[in-house]
Design a protein around this motif. Structure first.
Motif, PDB file in Angstrom:
ATOM      1  N   SER A  33     -32.226  -7.089  -5.900  1.00  0.00           N
ATOM      2  CA  SER A  33     -32.549  -8.779  -6.514  1.00  0.00           C
ATOM      3  C   SER A  33     -32.674  -8.591  -8.323  1.00  0.00           C
ATOM      4  N   THR A  34     -33.247  -9.604  -8.850  1.00  0.00           N
ATOM      5  CA  THR A  34     -33.483  -9.884 -10.607  1.00  0.00           C
ATOM      6  C   THR A  34     -34.569  -8.692 -10.827  1.00  0.00           C
ATOM      7  N   ASN A  35     -35.418  -8.782  -9.476  1.00  0.00           N
ATOM      8  CA  ASN A  35     -36.929  -8.225 -10.553  1.00  0.00           C
ATOM      9  C   ASN A  35     -36.343  -7.484 -11.359  1.00  0.00           C
ATOM     10  N   THR A  36     -35.528  -6.494  -9.347  1.00  0.00           N
ATOM     11  CA  THR A  36     -35.634  -5.002  -9.196  1.00  0.00           C
ATOM     12  C   THR A  36     -34.801  -4.707 -10.525  1.00  0.00           C
ATOM     13  N   LEU A  37     -33.627  -5.319 -10.884  1.00  0.00           N
ATOM     14  CA  LEU A  37     -32.209  -5.257 -11.896  1.00  0.00           C
ATOM     15  C   LEU A  37     -33.110  -5.138 -13.654  1.00  0.00           C
ATOM     16  N   ARG A  73     -36.038  -4.381 -14.006  1.00  0.00           N
ATOM     17  CA  ARG A  73     -37.070  -3.136 -14.289  1.00  0.00           C
ATOM     18  C   ARG A  73     -36.235  -2.266 -15.000  1.00  0.00           C
ATOM     19  N   GLU A  74     -35.523  -2.030 -14.221  1.00  0.00           N
ATOM     20  CA  GLU A  74     -33.758  -1.033 -13.957  1.00  0.00           C
ATOM     21  C   GLU A  74     -33.261  -0.971 -16.008  1.00  0.00           C
ATOM     22  N   LYS A  75     -33.245  -2.772 -15.677  1.00  0.00           N
ATOM     23  CA  LYS A  75     -32.827  -2.625 -17.886  1.00  0.00           C
ATOM     24  C   LYS A  75     -33.872  -2.052 -18.367  1.00  0.00           C
ATOM     25  N   ILE A  76     -35.196  -3.035 -18.044  1.00  0.00           N
ATOM     26  CA  ILE A  76     -36.480  -2.171 -18.728  1.00  0.00           C
ATOM     27  C   ILE A  76     -36.265  -1.035 -18.946  1.00  0.00           C
ATOM     28  N   GLN A  77     -36.039   0.155 -18.375  1.00  0.00           N
ATOM     29  CA  GLN A  77     -36.908   1.712 -18.197  1.00  0.00           C
ATOM     30  C   GLN A  77     -35.688   2.259 -18.890  1.00  0.00           C
ATOM     31  N   GLY A  78     -34.462   1.841 -18.254  1.00  0.00           N
ATOM     32  CA  GLY A  78     -33.311   2.294 -19.568  1.00  0.00           C
ATOM     33  C   GLY A  78     -33.491   1.898 -20.563  1.00  0.00           C
ATOM     34  N   ASP A  79     -33.973   0.856 -20.925  1.00  0.00           N
ATOM     35  CA  ASP A  79     -34.175   1.149 -23.076  1.00  0.00           C
ATOM     36  C   ASP A  79     -35.490   0.748 -23.065  1.00  0.00           C
ATOM     37  N   CYS A  80     -36.549   1.281 -22.591  1.00  0.00           N
ATOM     38  CA  CYS A  80     -37.848   1.489 -22.693  1.00  0.00           C
ATOM     39  C   CYS A  80     -38.403   2.716 -22.428  1.00  0.00           C
ATOM     40  N   GLY A  81     -38.469   3.612 -23.337  1.00  0.00           N
ATOM     41  CA  GLY A  81     -39.956   4.721 -22.570  1.00  0.00           C
ATOM     42  C   GLY A  81     -41.194   4.623 -22.342  1.00  0.00           C
TER      43      GLY A  81
END
Length: 119
Positions: free
Chosen positions: A6-10, A12-20
Motif C-alpha cells: 500500500s502507498t501508506n506502508t511504502l 511509512r517505510e521511506k520516512i522511517q528509513g530517512d528519519c530517525g
C-alpha cells in the motif's frame, strides 16, 4: 494490518528509513506505549501490576501494545512455569536507553499542558 504494497506502508517505510525521529515515534507512538514504557522504567512488573497502574486501558489493547513493544525489542516478556502462570515484563537495554528521552518528553508535557485554572 495494512498491505505491504500500500502507498501508506511504502511511505511509512521511506520516512522511517530517512528519519530517525519518525522511526522512534513509530516505535513508541500511540496512546499507551509511552505510559507502559514509563511504568517499566520503575522495574520489572507483572501483567496484573501494569494493568492496575493503567486502569483506563482495556486488556485487549494492553496485550497488543505489549506484544508490539516486545516485537520491536523494547521489552522482554518473562514467563514462569508456575501454576497459575506468572508473566512479567521488563525493559531491554534498548528500552532502558529511552529513559532520558521519555523524561524530557514528560517534563515538557508537564510545563506545557493546559491547566484548568479559574479565571
Amino acid at each position: 494490518m495494512r498491505k505491504e504494497s500500500s502507498t501508506n506502508t511504502l511511505n511509512r517505510e521511506k520516512i522511517q528509513g530517512d528519519c530517525g525521529m519518525a522511526y522512534t515515534l513509530d516505535l513508541i507512538g500511540g496512546r499507551w506505549k509511552p505510559t507502559i514504557l514509563w511504568r517499566l522504567l520503575q522495574g520489572k512488573q507483572r501483567y496484573s501490576e501494569l494493568k492496575k497502574s493503567i486502569p483506563s486501558v482495556s486488556e485487549r489493547i494492553l496485550v497488543l501494545q505489549l506484544r508490539e513493544l516486545e516485537k520491536d525489542g523494547l521489552i522482554n516478556r518473562l514467563v514462569y512455569a508456575e501454576v497459575p502462570p506468572r508473566v512479567e515484563y521488563e525493559l531491554t537495554s534498548s528500552g532502558e536507553s529511552l529513559k532520558p528521552m521519555l523524561q524530557v518528553i514528560s517534563d515538557w508535557g508537564n510545563v506545557h499542558r493546559p491547566r484548568n485554572t479559574p479565571d
